[in-house]
Design a protein around this motif. Structure first.
Motif, PDB file in Angstrom:
ATOM      1  N   GLY A  30       0.802  -1.214   0.000  1.00 46.33           N
ATOM      2  CA  GLY A  30       0.000   0.000   0.000  1.00 46.33           C
ATOM      3  C   GLY A  30       0.836   1.264   0.000  1.00 46.33           C
ATOM      4  N   ASN A  31       0.137   2.388  -0.096  1.00 36.89           N
ATOM      5  CA  ASN A  31       0.753   3.712  -0.142  1.00 36.89           C
ATOM      6  C   ASN A  31       0.423   4.453   1.145  1.00 36.89           C
ATOM      7  N   ALA A  32       1.433   4.960   1.805  1.00 42.36           N
ATOM      8  CA  ALA A  32       1.246   5.599   3.113  1.00 42.36           C
ATOM      9  C   ALA A  32       0.355   6.836   3.052  1.00 42.36           C
ATOM     10  N   THR A  33       0.200   7.441   1.877  1.00 40.50           N
ATOM     11  CA  THR A  33      -0.609   8.663   1.765  1.00 40.50           C
ATOM     12  C   THR A  33      -2.090   8.369   1.492  1.00 40.50           C
ATOM     13  N   THR A  34      -2.451   7.102   1.343  1.00 40.23           N
ATOM     14  CA  THR A  34      -3.836   6.722   1.057  1.00 40.23           C
ATOM     15  C   THR A  34      -4.756   7.064   2.234  1.00 40.23           C
ATOM     16  N   LYS A  74       8.589 -13.905  -7.212  1.00 42.98           N
ATOM     17  CA  LYS A  74       7.477 -13.947  -8.146  1.00 42.98           C
ATOM     18  C   LYS A  74       6.176 -13.817  -7.370  1.00 42.98           C
ATOM     19  N   ILE A  75       5.156 -13.261  -8.005  1.00 41.90           N
ATOM     20  CA  ILE A  75       3.837 -13.186  -7.393  1.00 41.90           C
ATOM     21  C   ILE A  75       2.850 -13.744  -8.407  1.00 41.90           C
ATOM     22  N   THR A  76       2.689 -15.067  -8.382  1.00 40.56           N
ATOM     23  CA  THR A  76       1.848 -15.746  -9.363  1.00 40.56           C
ATOM     24  C   THR A  76       0.629 -16.401  -8.733  1.00 40.56           C
ATOM     25  N   GLY A  77       0.510 -16.323  -7.413  1.00 40.55           N
ATOM     26  CA  GLY A  77      -0.632 -16.931  -6.741  1.00 40.55           C
ATOM     27  C   GLY A  77      -0.479 -18.407  -6.474  1.00 40.55           C
ATOM     28  N   LYS A  78       0.746 -18.919  -6.501  1.00 40.75           N
ATOM     29  CA  LYS A  78       0.952 -20.358  -6.332  1.00 40.75           C
ATOM     30  C   LYS A  78       0.881 -20.803  -4.874  1.00 40.75           C
ATOM     31  N   ASN A  79       0.991 -19.869  -3.929  1.00 42.22           N
ATOM     32  CA  ASN A  79       0.881 -20.238  -2.513  1.00 42.22           C
ATOM     33  C   ASN A  79       0.059 -19.182  -1.780  1.00 42.22           C
ATOM     34  N   TYR A  80      -0.231 -19.436  -0.503  1.00 38.67           N
ATOM     35  CA  TYR A  80      -1.137 -18.560   0.239  1.00 38.67           C
ATOM     36  C   TYR A  80      -0.581 -17.146   0.398  1.00 38.67           C
ATOM     37  N   VAL A  81       0.738 -17.013   0.504  1.00 40.70           N
ATOM     38  CA  VAL A  81       1.330 -15.678   0.641  1.00 40.70           C
ATOM     39  C   VAL A  81       1.102 -14.870  -0.633  1.00 40.70           C
ATOM     40  N   GLU A  82       1.404 -15.449  -1.759  1.00 38.19           N
ATOM     41  CA  GLU A  82       1.239 -14.745  -3.031  1.00 38.19           C
ATOM     42  C   GLU A  82      -0.226 -14.436  -3.309  1.00 38.19           C
ATOM     43  N   ARG A  83      -1.123 -15.332  -2.931  1.00 38.36           N
ATOM     44  CA  ARG A  83      -2.546 -15.080  -3.160  1.00 38.36           C
ATOM     45  C   ARG A  83      -3.047 -13.921  -2.308  1.00 38.36           C
ATOM     46  N   VAL A  84      -2.566 -13.832  -1.081  1.00 33.68           N
ATOM     47  CA  VAL A  84      -2.944 -12.700  -0.217  1.00 33.68           C
ATOM     48  C   VAL A  84      -2.450 -11.390  -0.815  1.00 33.68           C
ATOM     49  N   VAL A  85      -1.200 -11.376  -1.257  1.00 35.69           N
ATOM     50  CA  VAL A  85      -0.619 -10.161  -1.832  1.00 35.69           C
ATOM     51  C   VAL A  85      -1.415  -9.735  -3.064  1.00 35.69           C
ATOM     52  N   LEU A  86      -1.707 -10.674  -3.949  1.00 39.70           N
ATOM     53  CA  LEU A  86      -2.461 -10.357  -5.169  1.00 39.70           C
ATOM     54  C   LEU A  86      -3.853  -9.820  -4.839  1.00 39.70           C
ATOM     55  N   LYS A  87      -4.541 -10.482  -3.928  1.00 42.80           N
ATOM     56  CA  LYS A  87      -5.900 -10.054  -3.595  1.00 42.80           C
ATOM     57  C   LYS A  87      -5.909  -8.681  -2.932  1.00 42.80           C
ATOM     58  N   ALA A  88      -4.934  -8.442  -2.054  1.00 42.96           N
ATOM     59  CA  ALA A  88      -4.870  -7.146  -1.380  1.00 42.96           C
ATOM     60  C   ALA A  88      -4.606  -6.019  -2.371  1.00 42.96           C
ATOM     61  N   ILE A  89      -3.663  -6.223  -3.281  1.00 41.10           N
ATOM     62  CA  ILE A  89      -3.339  -5.195  -4.270  1.00 41.10           C
ATOM     63  C   ILE A  89      -4.530  -4.958  -5.205  1.00 41.10           C
ATOM     64  N   LYS A  90      -5.152  -6.043  -5.655  1.00 41.37           N
ATOM     65  CA  LYS A  90      -6.284  -5.936  -6.570  1.00 41.37           C
ATOM     66  C   LYS A  90      -7.425  -5.122  -5.958  1.00 41.37           C
ATOM     67  N   ASN A  91      -7.606  -5.240  -4.645  1.00 36.55           N
ATOM     68  CA  ASN A  91      -8.717  -4.567  -3.969  1.00 36.55           C
ATOM     69  C   ASN A  91      -8.287  -3.308  -3.206  1.00 36.55           C
ATOM     70  N   ASN A  92      -7.079  -2.834  -3.497  1.00 43.23           N
ATOM     71  CA  ASN A  92      -6.570  -1.586  -2.895  1.00 43.23           C
ATOM     72  C   ASN A  92      -6.599  -1.632  -1.362  1.00 43.23           C
ATOM     73  N   ILE A  93      -6.165  -2.743  -0.827  1.00 37.83           N
ATOM     74  CA  ILE A  93      -6.112  -2.907   0.627  1.00 37.83           C
ATOM     75  C   ILE A  93      -4.657  -2.912   1.076  1.00 37.83           C
ATOM     76  N   ALA A  94      -4.336  -2.029   1.993  1.00 39.72           N
ATOM     77  CA  ALA A  94      -2.975  -1.943   2.528  1.00 39.72           C
ATOM     78  C   ALA A  94      -2.815  -2.919   3.694  1.00 39.72           C
ATOM     79  N   ILE A  95      -1.600  -3.409   3.865  1.00 36.67           N
ATOM     80  CA  ILE A  95      -1.300  -4.325   4.966  1.00 36.67           C
ATOM     81  C   ILE A  95      -0.091  -3.806   5.735  1.00 36.67           C
ATOM     82  N   TYR A  96      -0.268  -3.691   7.028  1.00 36.09           N
ATOM     83  CA  TYR A  96       0.790  -3.209   7.927  1.00 36.09           C
ATOM     84  C   TYR A  96       1.018  -4.278   8.990  1.00 36.09           C
TER      85      TYR A  96
END
Length: 364
Positions: A30-34, A74-96
């Motif tokens: 995410g972006n800190a200014t959001t 790589k971020i291809t969705g092959k494991n749970y970490v990559e799937r979380v990252v992809l879903k969060a970015i796709k839905n504009n959700i920041a993670i701290y």
């Protein structure tokens, strides 16, 4: 509020400088200014947690554990970490993530365990080193008090239960301003002698930016002479684990029964009971077997932690009871702790406690 404004408030409680070197804390996605619409607080950021954030219109997830711990090539969705990252970015959700910054905070993870178990006289089990800094600067005598007050307001001079701690020595400072200078006192091209006070104060390393900013904003000179030195002192107020005492000693089996109830765990793996009452209790949330020696050295009757391996149980050596209650169980109250803190600091903001279950371990 922006993400940065929220995380700045959080870092007043658990500065990221408290985190261990191996850790990955701070804003991971995410972006800190959001602008923040809503905050969801969780122990772990899994796919179901991101789904919960989407459903509740929360675009900032504050997680105890970092979903990104090691580097991602790589971020291809092959494991749970990559799937979380992809879903969060796709839905504009920041993670701290805050992790060991909160572990090392005196009223953080282990402080909460101690509170749940009713421990008194708590102290840090393994204090951190190299967390203290000392500022030394030189200021005209007439400006000494205003400068010290600014430094104190920025967090300087706090030592345990004491604040406004400093040391001052009066002397004479000299300087000569060149033709490009704009001196507060003295003449250009002339050596000037000024009655000055050398002011020193200790501060936590996480406050260095605030301290130097306060110094430069308050000091009357155009060029401020100062030095910051790193101290090797052990800081007894920051570090891993906690040790405290029960108000009254308890038989070992009674304590273990109480432990199961208060920590909501169906099973406790433990070493041989020693036939002595439990009075002094050491705790360390998460994987804490590395602190068995520290718990023994501190004279604890029992050490409560998680993820203890077979051979590590031998380290009890009939000197202490080691109790493994599960990783999730030791950290389960962490998200409540964060919600309570943020709600007090920003009471008119949408802060939600995640209802998603993230414990990967089941009991039969």
């Amino acid at each position: 509020m922006t993400i940065k404004e929220v995380t700045d408030i959080l870092e007043e409680f658990a500065p990221l400088t408290y985190a261990e070197d191996f850790d990955n804390v701070g804003l991971l996605i995410g972006n800190a200014t959001t602008e923040v619409d809503g905050i969801l607080v969780t122990l772990d950021t899994l796919e179901n947690v991101v789904d919960e954030a989407i459903e509740t219109n929360c675009n900032l997830i504050i997680s105890f554990h970092p979903i990104i711990f090691n580097g991602l090539k790589k971020i291809t969705g092959k494991n749970y970490v990559e799937r979380v990252v992809l879903k969060a970015i796709k839905n504009n959700i920041a993670i701290y993530a805050i992790h060991t910054a909160l572990d090392n905070t005196p009223f953080g993870v282990n402080g909460k365990i101690g509170e749940v178990l009713g421990l008194t006289n708590p102290s840090i089990l393994i204090p951190q080193k190299n967390t203290l800094r000392k500022l030394t600067t030189y200021v005209p005598v007439a400006h000494e008090e205003s400068l010290k007050n600014a430094l104190f307001l920025a967090g300087g001079g706090d030592i345990g239960n004491y604040s406004h701690c400093s040391f001052s020595i009066e002397g004479k400072g000299t300087f000569k301003a060149n033709e490009k200078a704009n001196p507060t006192v003295g003449e250009i091209g002339q050596i000037h002698t000024e009655n000055e006070t050398m002011v020193s104060c200790i501060f936590d390393k996480g406050k260095e930016n605030r301290i130097t900013q306060a110094l430069k904003n308050t000091h009357p000179y155009e060029e401020v002479a100062y030095e910051i030195t790193s101290l090797n002192n052990t800081n007894p107020y920051i570090g891993m684990g906690l040790i405290g005492e029960l108000v009254e000693g308890m038989p070992e089996t009674s304590f273990l029964e109480m432990l199961k109830i208060k920590m909501k765990t169906p099973i406790v793996r433990h070493t041989k009971l020693l036939g002595e009452p439990i009075q002094k209790v050491a705790v360390l949330g998460g994987s804490g077997a590395f602190a068995i020696g520290a718990a023994k050295a501190a004279g604890a009757d029992i050490f409560i932690t998680a993820d203890v391996k077979y051979h590590q149980f031998y380290e009890a050596e009939n000197q202490i009871v080691i109790a493994d209650i599960g990783h999730f169980e030791t950290e389960q109250f962490t998200k409540n702790l964060l919600v309570d803190y943020l709600t007090k600091k920003i009471p008119n903001f949408a802060i939600r406690l995640s209802e998603s279950i993230t414990n990967p371990i089941k009991y039969f």
